[in-house]
Scaffold this active site. Sequence first.
Site: not given
Length: 283
Positions: A9, A32, A120
Amino acid sequence: MILVFGKTGQVATELQALLPEATFLGRAEADLADPMACGQKIRDLKPEAVINAAAYTAVDKAEEETLLATLVNAAAPTEMAETCAELGIPFVHISTDYVFDGSGETPFAPDHPTGPLGAYGETKLEGENGVRAAGGIFAILRTSWVFSSHGGNFVKTMRRLAETRDKLTVVADQVGGPTPARDIAKACVEIVDQLKTDPNKAGTYHFSGAPDVSWADFAREIFAQSGKEMAVEDIPTSAYPTPAKRPANSRMDCSTLEAVFGIERPDWKAGLAEVLSDLERHT
């Protein structure tokens, strides 16, 4: 040794440059979507601190993949925070402006009531609440509009579109602070260092680039610094519908971070110049 969840990332990539001795866990080493395994990794490796730079960030897709987003954004960081609390080590977790509803024009302070507009933001808020409830030495760092020379982001998208177009329409009624990933990484390292010596600095903080700007004006600066002739037409959010609603106001009050940790808001225009330079060198 510092343990970082995330490897490819934007922030994790910058952290690798800053922390060559740290251990970085990508999806292959720590998924994750399996929160318990993340906690076990921390117990096995026994780091002196943990930074979570991994997340489910596909804002629109999260509306459909809410269970996966919940595992990655909520359950995993909660498990990490609980494990760090158990071991008595600092945990730094990166969150987002999407935990707010984006109303008004006033910058959001860390203690402002939350109100996410979509899955989100809801999953990121759930993760924050889990981190706080763990009761350890933690820092939640909410940030916004992240960009770098790595991965997918607005700067790279604008540069790509400029190769085939001479005019673009860009949303002008969403305002926030573009934030260089390199500066987020530096802030995370500084926070870890200070939490080790002063656990009382634990809490929730905001960090975004200055000055606040619209997406359209951000695009204009990208083209100006790139030396590209590009007409940018302002459009309202309503003209560019997306599955998930975006906050219109992403301004963040970062004064607490500066007061407690001495970390100032970065100049995103200077950060943009660095990113564009990086991109030029690698093209």
